[in-house]
Design an enzyme around this catalytic site. Structure first.
Site, PDB file in Angstrom:
ATOM      1  N   LYS A   8       0.824  -1.230   0.000  1.00  0.00           N
ATOM      2  CA  LYS A   8       0.000   0.000   0.000  1.00  0.00           C
ATOM      3  C   LYS A   8       0.842   1.258   0.000  1.00  0.00           C
ATOM      4  O   LYS A   8       0.502   2.246  -0.654  1.00  0.00           O
ATOM      5  CB  LYS A   8      -0.943  -0.007   1.200  1.00  0.00           C
ATOM      6  CG  LYS A   8      -0.256  -0.247   2.530  1.00  0.00           C
ATOM      7  CD  LYS A   8      -0.816  -1.428   3.247  1.00  0.00           C
ATOM      8  CE  LYS A   8       0.208  -1.959   4.239  1.00  0.00           C
ATOM      9  NZ  LYS A   8      -0.286  -3.015   5.068  1.00  0.00           N
TER      10      LYS A   8
ATOM     11  N   LYS B 203      -3.932   3.465   2.550  1.00  0.00           N
ATOM     12  CA  LYS B 203      -5.083   2.775   1.946  1.00  0.00           C
ATOM     13  C   LYS B 203      -6.135   3.784   1.493  1.00  0.00           C
ATOM     14  O   LYS B 203      -6.741   3.639   0.423  1.00  0.00           O
ATOM     15  CB  LYS B 203      -5.676   1.782   2.956  1.00  0.00           C
ATOM     16  CG  LYS B 203      -4.693   0.664   3.320  1.00  0.00           C
ATOM     17  CD  LYS B 203      -5.142  -0.096   4.563  1.00  0.00           C
ATOM     18  CE  LYS B 203      -4.126  -1.155   4.973  1.00  0.00           C
ATOM     19  NZ  LYS B 203      -4.373  -1.706   6.314  1.00  0.00           N
TER      20      LYS B 203
HETATM   21  N1  HSE Z   1      -1.091  -3.502   9.693  1.00  0.00           N
HETATM   22  C1  HSE Z   1      -2.199  -3.608   8.822  1.00  0.00           C
HETATM   23  C2  HSE Z   1      -3.465  -3.672   9.661  1.00  0.00           C
HETATM   24  C3  HSE Z   1      -2.055  -4.847   7.978  1.00  0.00           C
HETATM   25  O1  HSE Z   1      -3.368  -3.831  10.874  1.00  0.00           O
HETATM   26  O2  HSE Z   1      -4.535  -3.524   9.134  1.00  0.00           O
HETATM   27  C4  HSE Z   1      -2.855  -4.833   6.736  1.00  0.00           C
HETATM   28  O3  HSE Z   1      -2.544  -3.765   5.907  1.00  0.00           O
END
Ligand code: HSE
Length: 438
Positions: free
Chosen positions: A105, A205
């Protein structure tokens, strides 16, 4: 037909999950893709390490670039993460004319415009479903399933670690650090967990979701970002008393003056489905003008949920290996030459409602001073609660919910309230989103 040969870069949690899913479901996947998909070579930093997957039939090397440049490899799957080595490898794969699947991402959010330009020039695909919300096929849903809509807004719980922490704090009164350590052990948290708790991961994201929703270039550095470190149990409890839950949200909204892109904790009505998404789970509400609000829910992290998205991308890529490059779904949903220059609004121009909590002297006139400041700035109060101080103390907690207001006015009001001699602690401010249809 000759199998599609995959070069896998990175054999960590998601890499091992991808190997396992491809092996276990190989027959079904072949029936869907139209040909067998095999991982021919994989690159890992420590090839001798024991892993939770069988590497039988996979040539394991340390030099990832040799995998990328191998003329026998059709598709490169990048699961290394980060924007340095991974970027060089992805750009080289594109230069070699190979399709790329990535769950990275940060790479897409920060370098995606450059990567997609290079890919379009070469006529190759860069697929990135696994980059957003793990196993939830939300990229595909927005880019294809909702293609008939004008997307109005989306709001999501898009960091599982943060949601896990908030849920455990609320339900079990656990300490922040203790829950974070558990999320790291379970493989949910980022290598640098501050990316989770400070909102960076969610902002990566959201950048991607905002671009495919509104057809704007990726603009990570325009996202307003706030994490969850300052959320305390008192606010969780007061929010519940008003009928709200605190969630860490990524919000992208179209307004008449531009696009809002923001990540921050927010109160949301407890009756909303999103308020009941707990633990490691992710969920995104996407509202289109034709369809109204739609909800996508599932595991947002972990080995096989993310592998599910990676393998789905592989199936897409393999299906189109022989297709005309001009007939593919565009990387950012809209044709590259039609991306819009709608401005991303600074946080001060965002309009939202607020939860406020302040510690104030328990004497006549204090509440009147506070409400006068709010009233003078056109801020209307929806609900108010005053908690009496414990015996022998003289400060009361005042908690308020306001109607929607431009953030600039709220900042000004908070500054003035904090200057009142009768108000003691900094004013706690958490944004509040009703997430109504429009
Ligand atoms: N570290 C991220 C989360 C993992 O906890 O959602 C997935 O992108």
């Amino acid at each position: 037909m000759r199998p599609a040969r995959i070069g896998l870069l990175g054999l960590g949690t998601v890499g091992a999950g991808t190997v396992n899913v491809l092996r276990r479901n190989g027959g079904e996947i072949e029936r869907r893709a139209g040909r067998r998909i095999v991982i021919a070579r994989a690159a890992a930093r420590e090839p001798g390490k024991t892993r939770p997957c069988s590497l039988e039939g996979i040539e394991l090397v340390t030099d990832a670039m040799s995998v990328v440049r191998d003329p026998d490899i059709d598709v490169v799957v990048e699961l290394i993460g980060g924007c340095t080595v991974a970027k060089d490898l992805v750009l080289e794969a594109i230069a070699c004319g190979k399709h790329v699947v990535t769950a990275n991402k940060a790479l897409i959010a920060i370098d995606g415009n450059e990567i997609f330009r290079a890919a379009s020039r070469k006529g190759v695909m860069v697929a990135f479903e696994g980059a957003v919300a793990g196993g939830i096929p939300v990229i595909k849903a927005i880019r294809e399933g909702l293609a008939g809509n004008r997307i109005e807004w989306l709001a999501g719980i898009i960091n599982g670690t943060g949601n896990f922490i908030l849920t455990e704090m609320r339900d079990h009164g656990r300490e922040f650090a203790d829950v974070l350590a558990q999320a790291q052990r379970l493989g949910y948290a980022e290598a640098d967990p501050s990316f989770d708790v400070d909102g960076i991961d969610a902002a990566h994201k959201l950048t991607i979701l905002g671009s495919i929703a509104f057809g704007i270039p990726l603009q990570f550095n325009r996202v307003s970002i706030e994490g969850i470190r300052d959320i305390n149990r008192a606010d969780v409890t007061y929010a519940e008393a008003f009928g709200y839950r605190i969630k860490h949200l990524g919000i992208a909204r179209r307004t008449p003056s531009g696009i809002e892109l923001r990540v921050h904790p927010a109160l949301i009505p407890e009756r909303r489905l999103l308020a009941n998404v707990d633990g490691i789970m992710n969920a995104i509400v996407v509202s289109g003008d034709a369809v109204g609000p739609t909800l996508y829910y599932g595991a947002g992290a972990g080995a096989e949920p993310t592998a599910s998205a990676v393998v789905a991308d592989l199936v897409d890529v393999v299906r189109t290996l022989t297709a005309d490059p001009h007939n593919r779904v565009p990387h950012l949903a809209f044709q590259p030459d039609t991306l819009s220059d709608l401005p991303v609004l600074p946080m001060e121009e965002v309009e939202t409602a607020y939860y406020l909590r302040m510690q104030a002297d328990d004497r006549p006139g204090v509440l009147a001073d506070v409400t006068r400041i709010l009233g003078d700035l056109g801020i209307s109060i929806e609900a108010i609660l005053q908690k009496e101080p414990p015996v022998a103390q003289h400060q009361a907690s005042i908690i308020m919910i306001t109607h929607r207001v431009i953030e600039r006015n709220m900042n000004q009001a908070i500054g003035m309230i904090e200057h009142l001699s009768s108000v003691h602690a900094p004013v706690v401010r958490i944004r509040l989103e009703h997430l109504n249809r429009r």
